[in-house]
Structure formats: C-alpha cells, structure tokens
Design an enzyme around this catalytic site. Structure first.
Site, PDB file in Angstrom:
ATOM      1  N   THR A 123       0.822  -1.213   0.000  1.00  0.00           N
ATOM      2  CA  THR A 123       0.000   0.000   0.000  1.00  0.00           C
ATOM      3  C   THR A 123       0.858   1.265   0.000  1.00  0.00           C
ATOM      4  OG1 THR A 123      -1.494   1.271   1.414  1.00  0.00           O
ATOM      5  CG2 THR A 123      -0.113  -0.303   2.540  1.00  0.00           C
ATOM      6  N   ASP A 124       0.269   2.362  -0.476  1.00  0.00           N
ATOM      7  CA  ASP A 124       0.956   3.656  -0.401  1.00  0.00           C
ATOM      8  C   ASP A 124       1.020   4.176   1.038  1.00  0.00           C
ATOM      9  OD1 ASP A 124      -1.738   4.329  -0.048  1.00  0.00           O
ATOM     10  OD2 ASP A 124      -1.807   5.804  -1.674  1.00  0.00           O
ATOM     11  N   GLU A 125       0.220   3.574   1.944  1.00  0.00           N
ATOM     12  CA  GLU A 125       0.159   4.098   3.314  1.00  0.00           C
ATOM     13  C   GLU A 125       1.481   3.917   4.054  1.00  0.00           C
ATOM     14  OE1 GLU A 125      -3.507   3.317   5.390  1.00  0.00           O
ATOM     15  OE2 GLU A 125      -4.594   3.090   3.501  1.00  0.00           O
ATOM     16  N   TYR A 146      -2.019  -0.593  10.919  1.00  0.00           N
ATOM     17  CA  TYR A 146      -2.121  -1.248   9.604  1.00  0.00           C
ATOM     18  C   TYR A 146      -0.897  -0.937   8.743  1.00  0.00           C
ATOM     19  CZ  TYR A 146      -3.334  -1.657   4.646  1.00  0.00           C
ATOM     20  OH  TYR A 146      -3.300  -1.931   3.296  1.00  0.00           O
ATOM     21  N   ALA A 186       1.979   0.272   9.517  1.00  0.00           N
ATOM     22  CA  ALA A 186       3.241  -0.207  10.103  1.00  0.00           C
ATOM     23  C   ALA A 186       3.423  -1.699   9.825  1.00  0.00           C
ATOM     24  CB  ALA A 186       3.254   0.063  11.606  1.00  0.00           C
ATOM     25  N   LYS A 213       2.142  -3.366   7.282  1.00  0.00           N
ATOM     26  CA  LYS A 213       2.439  -3.546   5.850  1.00  0.00           C
ATOM     27  C   LYS A 213       3.887  -3.124   5.558  1.00  0.00           C
ATOM     28  CE  LYS A 213       0.069  -4.654   2.882  1.00  0.00           C
ATOM     29  NZ  LYS A 213      -0.281  -6.012   2.329  1.00  0.00           N
ATOM     30  N   LYS A 252     -15.427  -0.030   4.149  1.00  0.00           N
ATOM     31  CA  LYS A 252     -14.545   1.001   3.593  1.00  0.00           C
ATOM     32  C   LYS A 252     -15.407   2.128   3.026  1.00  0.00           C
ATOM     33  CE  LYS A 252     -10.768  -1.586   4.197  1.00  0.00           C
ATOM     34  NZ  LYS A 252      -9.965  -2.303   3.254  1.00  0.00           N
ATOM     35  N   TYR A 294     -15.350  11.590   8.513  1.00  0.00           N
ATOM     36  CA  TYR A 294     -14.449  11.812   9.649  1.00  0.00           C
ATOM     37  C   TYR A 294     -13.879  13.234   9.577  1.00  0.00           C
ATOM     38  CZ  TYR A 294     -14.022   6.621   9.946  1.00  0.00           C
ATOM     39  OH  TYR A 294     -14.231   5.273  10.053  1.00  0.00           O
ATOM     40  N   ARG A 346     -10.777  10.056  12.851  1.00  0.00           N
ATOM     41  CA  ARG A 346      -9.978   8.851  13.165  1.00  0.00           C
ATOM     42  C   ARG A 346      -8.706   9.301  13.886  1.00  0.00           C
ATOM     43  NH1 ARG A 346      -8.119   5.839   7.771  1.00  0.00           N
ATOM     44  NH2 ARG A 346     -10.023   4.656   8.016  1.00  0.00           N
TER      45      ARG A 346
HETATM   46  P1  NAD Z   1      -9.520  -7.517   2.000  1.00  0.00           P
HETATM   47  O1  NAD Z   1      -9.490  -7.253   3.477  1.00  0.00           O
HETATM   48  O2  NAD Z   1     -10.762  -7.237   1.231  1.00  0.00           O
HETATM   49  O3  NAD Z   1      -9.158  -9.054   1.724  1.00  0.00           O
HETATM   50  C1  NAD Z   1      -8.123  -9.719   2.396  1.00  0.00           C
HETATM   51  C2  NAD Z   1      -8.299 -11.212   2.128  1.00  0.00           C
HETATM   52  O4  NAD Z   1      -7.204 -11.894   2.774  1.00  0.00           O
HETATM   53  C3  NAD Z   1      -9.583 -11.788   2.721  1.00  0.00           C
HETATM   54  O5  NAD Z   1     -10.195 -12.639   1.781  1.00  0.00           O
HETATM   55  C4  NAD Z   1      -9.114 -12.573   3.943  1.00  0.00           C
HETATM   56  O6  NAD Z   1      -9.944 -13.668   4.249  1.00  0.00           O
HETATM   57  C5  NAD Z   1      -7.730 -13.009   3.505  1.00  0.00           C
HETATM   58  N1  NAD Z   1      -6.828 -13.268   4.632  1.00  0.00           N
HETATM   59  C6  NAD Z   1      -6.635 -12.509   5.747  1.00  0.00           C
HETATM   60  N2  NAD Z   1      -5.732 -13.074   6.543  1.00  0.00           N
HETATM   61  C7  NAD Z   1      -5.296 -14.214   5.917  1.00  0.00           C
HETATM   62  C8  NAD Z   1      -4.349 -15.222   6.240  1.00  0.00           C
HETATM   63  N3  NAD Z   1      -3.656 -15.173   7.380  1.00  0.00           N
HETATM   64  N4  NAD Z   1      -4.168 -16.229   5.366  1.00  0.00           N
HETATM   65  C9  NAD Z   1      -4.882 -16.294   4.221  1.00  0.00           C
HETATM   66  N5  NAD Z   1      -5.805 -15.379   3.866  1.00  0.00           N
HETATM   67  C10 NAD Z   1      -6.006 -14.348   4.708  1.00  0.00           C
HETATM   68  O7  NAD Z   1      -8.281  -6.707   1.426  1.00  0.00           O
HETATM   69  P2  NAD Z   1      -8.118  -6.027  -0.012  1.00  0.00           P
HETATM   70  O8  NAD Z   1      -8.700  -4.664   0.043  1.00  0.00           O
HETATM   71  O9  NAD Z   1      -8.539  -6.966  -1.065  1.00  0.00           O
HETATM   72  O10 NAD Z   1      -6.531  -5.856  -0.046  1.00  0.00           O
HETATM   73  C11 NAD Z   1      -5.695  -6.851  -0.634  1.00  0.00           C
HETATM   74  C12 NAD Z   1      -4.242  -6.424  -0.475  1.00  0.00           C
HETATM   75  O11 NAD Z   1      -4.054  -5.153  -1.075  1.00  0.00           O
HETATM   76  C13 NAD Z   1      -3.821  -6.268   0.992  1.00  0.00           C
HETATM   77  O12 NAD Z   1      -2.517  -6.756   1.119  1.00  0.00           O
HETATM   78  C14 NAD Z   1      -3.860  -4.772   1.231  1.00  0.00           C
HETATM   79  O13 NAD Z   1      -2.924  -4.380   2.220  1.00  0.00           O
HETATM   80  C15 NAD Z   1      -3.482  -4.241  -0.137  1.00  0.00           C
HETATM   81  N6  NAD Z   1      -4.015  -2.903  -0.456  1.00  0.00           N
HETATM   82  C16 NAD Z   1      -5.368  -2.668  -0.429  1.00  0.00           C
HETATM   83  C17 NAD Z   1      -5.838  -1.394  -0.764  1.00  0.00           C
HETATM   84  C18 NAD Z   1      -7.313  -1.080  -0.804  1.00  0.00           C
HETATM   85  O14 NAD Z   1      -7.669   0.058  -1.116  1.00  0.00           O
HETATM   86  N7  NAD Z   1      -8.213  -2.033  -0.545  1.00  0.00           N
HETATM   87  C19 NAD Z   1      -4.942  -0.388  -1.106  1.00  0.00           C
HETATM   88  C20 NAD Z   1      -3.574  -0.682  -1.085  1.00  0.00           C
HETATM   89  C21 NAD Z   1      -3.129  -1.945  -0.788  1.00  0.00           C
HETATM   90  P1  TYD Z   2     -10.895   3.808   4.051  1.00  0.00           P
HETATM   91  O1  TYD Z   2     -11.834   3.380   2.967  1.00  0.00           O
HETATM   92  O2  TYD Z   2     -11.039   3.194   5.413  1.00  0.00           O
HETATM   93  O3  TYD Z   2      -9.408   3.641   3.508  1.00  0.00           O
HETATM   94  P2  TYD Z   2      -7.976   4.168   4.131  1.00  0.00           P
HETATM   95  O4  TYD Z   2      -8.153   4.546   5.539  1.00  0.00           O
HETATM   96  O5  TYD Z   2      -7.141   2.934   3.959  1.00  0.00           O
HETATM   97  O6  TYD Z   2      -7.546   5.307   3.260  1.00  0.00           O
HETATM   98  O7  TYD Z   2     -11.051   5.371   4.222  1.00  0.00           O
HETATM   99  C1  TYD Z   2     -10.842   6.258   3.122  1.00  0.00           C
HETATM  100  C2  TYD Z   2     -10.924   7.668   3.677  1.00  0.00           C
HETATM  101  O8  TYD Z   2     -12.282   7.902   4.109  1.00  0.00           O
HETATM  102  C3  TYD Z   2     -10.040   7.886   4.906  1.00  0.00           C
HETATM  103  O9  TYD Z   2      -9.516   9.203   4.856  1.00  0.00           O
HETATM  104  C4  TYD Z   2     -11.018   7.749   6.066  1.00  0.00           C
HETATM  105  C5  TYD Z   2     -12.307   8.263   5.491  1.00  0.00           C
HETATM  106  N1  TYD Z   2     -13.562   7.665   6.059  1.00  0.00           N
HETATM  107  C6  TYD Z   2     -14.585   8.510   6.502  1.00  0.00           C
HETATM  108  O10 TYD Z   2     -14.500   9.755   6.430  1.00  0.00           O
HETATM  109  N2  TYD Z   2     -15.720   7.917   7.011  1.00  0.00           N
HETATM  110  C7  TYD Z   2     -15.856   6.566   7.125  1.00  0.00           C
HETATM  111  O11 TYD Z   2     -16.904   6.086   7.634  1.00  0.00           O
HETATM  112  C8  TYD Z   2     -14.799   5.729   6.639  1.00  0.00           C
HETATM  113  C9  TYD Z   2     -14.904   4.220   6.708  1.00  0.00           C
HETATM  114  C10 TYD Z   2     -13.664   6.327   6.107  1.00  0.00           C
END
Ligand code: NAD
Ligand code: TYD
Length: 352
Positions: A133-135, A159, A161, A163, A198, A216, A291
């Site tokens: 992630t970019d975080e 989270y 930290a 990653k 999310k 937030y 948050r």
């Molecule tokens: P998600 O939470 O929707 O899915 C995570 C999946 O991993 C779930 O299906 C869960 O059951 C599985 N899982 C969790 N722990 C596990 C374990 N110990 N063994 C096997 N499977 C396990 O997450 P996502 O949004 O699909 O993100 C996928 C990846 O992309 C993550 O590594 C996340 O850090 C990264 N990422 C996500 C975003 C985003 O915007 N969603 C952005 C940047 C990076």
């Molecule tokens: P989120 O989808 O949780 O992703 P991330 O925290 O990984 O960026 O949140 C996206 C942005 O939206 C983040 O700045 C937090 C904000 N947010 C709200 O303002 N209200 C909400 O209920 C949620 C879940 C997120």
C-alpha cells in the site's frame, strides 16, 4: 499455475475473476483464510471452472503452503492476503501483526524452500509478487509531491506499520537470499465486491438505506483513487515484465478529498436511483469524530510503472465511480450476503 493468497477478498477476488476471464490463462490456487473480509460469493461464477482451486487456510501455515507448492508447482505467488482496514487496526492491532508481518514471513520462508530446490529454468522464471500500500510512506502535506518509490517509509497506523514491516521482509528476502520478488504499493482501490466497511461501499449502502453518511473530521483528507480492475491489470503487468527486486507504485492519478468523493457518490445515486422524497442523498452527510492519527493526504507518482512497464490506468474517477455505484445497485444478493450479523456488530462498535 499461480498461487494467489487472499483471493476471496476485495482486490484478490477481482484479480482472480479478471485473470480467469481470459480463456487461455493458467489456473489459480486460491489460498484464503476466509476472515470476515473473505467472501466465497465473490467467486461464485467460478464454481464450475476447474482452473480455480480454492483452499481454505492461512498463509502462515507452513505445512499447508509447503504441500500446495509441492503439489501444484506454481510459477508465481501473488500475495494479497492481509488484514486491510485501518479502523480495525486501531481497535485491535494484534491480527495485523499476526497476518501481515508473521504471515508474510512464513509465506516467504515457504516460498524460499520451494524456489531453492526448483530446476534452474523454473527457478529463473519464479516470481513472488507482494501487494502493498501507499500508506507505508506516511502522510503528505498539501504542497508535497506525490509518493515515489524512493520516498522513505513513515507508516502512521498499526495497519500501515504492519504492511511496511512486510515490505521490508520481502526486500530482505531478495537481497539476502535472492528470492525473485516484486512489490507493488498502490493507492486506495474501489470497485465491485468491496466490503462495505470502507468509505465508498459504506456510503453507497448507507445512502440507499437512509442512514447517515459518516465523514471523519472535516472531510478534507485526500486519497488517490484507483479502480480495482486497473490495479489488477497493473499487477499482471508487473508479474509479466517487472524487474526482480524492484518496487512499483500504482495509482489512479485521481486525488480527491473525502467530502468530494461522498458528494460525487450522492450525485450519481441522485441520477441512477433518486430518493423517494426527491431530495439529494447529500442531505444524509454527517460529520463524525475524526480517526485517531488520520493521515491527511496520500498521492501516488505512478510514472515509473508507466515509463518502465508501459502501464497506466484506464478509468477516471467519474467513469469508475459510476460503474461502482451501478454494480452495487445491480447486485443486491451479494450485498445481502455480506451485511451479516458480524458486519452489523462492527458498525455498532465503530460508529456508536
Ligand atoms: P480484503 O481485506 O478485502 O481481503 C483480504 C483477504 O485476505 C480476505 O479474503 C481474507 O480472508 C484473507 N486473509 C486474511 N488473513 C489471511 C491469512 N492469514 N491467510 C490467508 N488469507 C487471509 O483486502 P483487499 O482490500 O482486497 O486488499 C488486498 C491487499 O491489497 C492487501 O494486502 C492490502 O494491504 C493491499 N491494499 C489494499 C488497498 C485497498 O484500497 N483495498 C490499497 C492498497 C493496498
Ligand atoms: P478507508 O476506505 O477506510 O481507507 P484508508 O483509511 O485505507 O484510506 O477510508 C478512506 C478515507 O475515508 C479515509 O480518509 C477515512 C475516510 N472515512 C470517513 O470519512 N468515514 C468513514 O466512515 C470511513 C470508513 C472512512
């Protein structure tokens, strides 16, 4: 074959579906622990597809992962599995350390044991692609340039930290052991099959259910939104052409303040499914407590992947958000399946 981890989650699920949409694609072994975020309904269309082998298990289970690698001899591992929600990491960081740090460590060790005994040609072709992630880069000020691959790591949440720690392990397994790794650091994804804790899916579903749309703080935090199928195509490209040991930032060139994102969703809903009282869904916007440690701005400089691998996103925010809202309107059965008791408990715990 390739081994995908976390392929029942949001991005992993989209990746598996997009990959297998190509009739010539290799098969996938999909290893997922099925936490609250894993959902087999996302993969329902693959039920009769023999190229998809689902395995319920943990990336940290070396015995299981070793057996899978031995049996299926995959040419690559794509690691999506993680705990991924910042707010949950604030309420309970332990699972994040367990899966994101220790889980990745164990997966790297399983991969190394398998890779090191492969015949020379297979060994040279093998890849371990870690999705991050970019975080990990921390928070930007308004005037800062977007994150490039050389930005220092400054993670601020449990989270990010966890990653960041996983990225460091992946890097070290390349430098020390020569494991052929690739890392991608992407911005916030959105699109179909996104678990509604999310921001974007939460707002779509709360709007349709007549509930408050929680913003937030002042809602001026900025994220760089990437449509999920663009992210999947970037991962395929990195897997195919990426230089081992390199990291690639993947972004959508769509920096938006949260409040603007929510207002855009409201206006798309106003046109696709107007409220019965003809008022705008924006009436439901509610400012709530911020948050803790909320990062102000994330933005990705995605020029390296464009220059070196000729990849750039296809969707703008306007086209992607319209598709996303339409998808949630068209898929009430999937939504009904995820809005379970445990999801309602999370909303209760976090928002009240
Ligand atoms: P998600 O939470 O929707 O899915 C995570 C999946 O991993 C779930 O299906 C869960 O059951 C599985 N899982 C969790 N722990 C596990 C374990 N110990 N063994 C096997 N499977 C396990 O997450 P996502 O949004 O699909 O993100 C996928 C990846 O992309 C993550 O590594 C996340 O850090 C990264 N990422 C996500 C975003 C985003 O915007 N969603 C952005 C940047 C990076
Ligand atoms: P989120 O989808 O949780 O992703 P991330 O925290 O990984 O960026 O949140 C996206 C942005 O939206 C983040 O700045 C937090 C904000 N947010 C709200 O303002 N209200 C909400 O209920 C949620 C879940 C997120």
């Amino acid at each position: 074959m390739i081994l995908v981890t976390g392929g029942a989650g949001f991005i992993g699920g989209n990746f598996v579906l997009d990959w297998l949409a190509n009739p010539k694609a290799e098969g996938i072994i999909n290893l997922d622990k099925l936490t609250y975020a894993g959902n087999l309904a996302t993969l329902a269309s693959l039920e009769k597809d023999s190229r998809h082998i689902f395995v319920h298990g943990d990336i940290g289970d070396r015995g299981l992962v070793g057996d899978l690698l031995e049996k299926y001899q995959p040419r690559a591992i794509v690691n999506f599995a993680a705990e991924s929600h910042v707010d949950r990491s604030i309420h309970g960081p332990a699972d994040f350390v367990q899966t994101n740090v220790l889980g990745t460590f164990n997966l790297l060790e399983s991969a190394r044991a398998y890779w090191s005994q492969l015949p020379a040609e297979q060994k040279a072709d093998f890849r371990f692609l870690h999705v991050s992630t970019d975080e990990v880069y921390g928070s930007l000020k308004a005037e800062d340039p977007p994150f490039s691959e050389t930005n220092p790591y400054e993670p601020n949440s449990p989270y990010s930290a966890s990653k960041a720690a996983s990225d460091h392990l992946v890097r070290a397994w390349f430098h020390t052991y020569g494991l052929p790794v690739l890392t991608t650091n992407c911005s916030n994804n959105y699109g179909p099959y996104h678990f509604p804790e999310k921001l974007i899916p939460l707002v779509i579903l709360n709007a349709l259910n007549g509930k408050p749309l929680p913003i937030y703080g002042d809602g001026q935090q900025i994220r760089d939104w990437l449509y999920v199928s663009d992210h999947c195509s970037a991962i395929r490209r990195v897997l195919e052409k990426g230089k081992i040991g390199e990291t690639y930032n993947v972004g959508g060139w769509n920096e938006k303040a949260n409040l603007d994102v929510v207002k855009t969703i409201c206006s798309v809903l106003d046109s696709l499914k107007p409220r019965a009282d003809a008022q705008s869904y924006a009436e439901q916007i509610t400012f709530v407590t911020d948050r803790p440690g909320h990062d102000r701005r994330y933005a990705i400089d995605a020029r390296k992947i464009e220059r070196d691998l000729q990849w750039k996103p296809q969707e703008t925010f306007d086209t992607g958000i319209r598709k996303t809202v339409q998808w949630y309107l068209n898929n009430p059965v999937w939504v009904e399946g995820v809005v379970s008791g445990s999801y309602r408990e999370w909303l209760q715990k976090h928002y009240q």
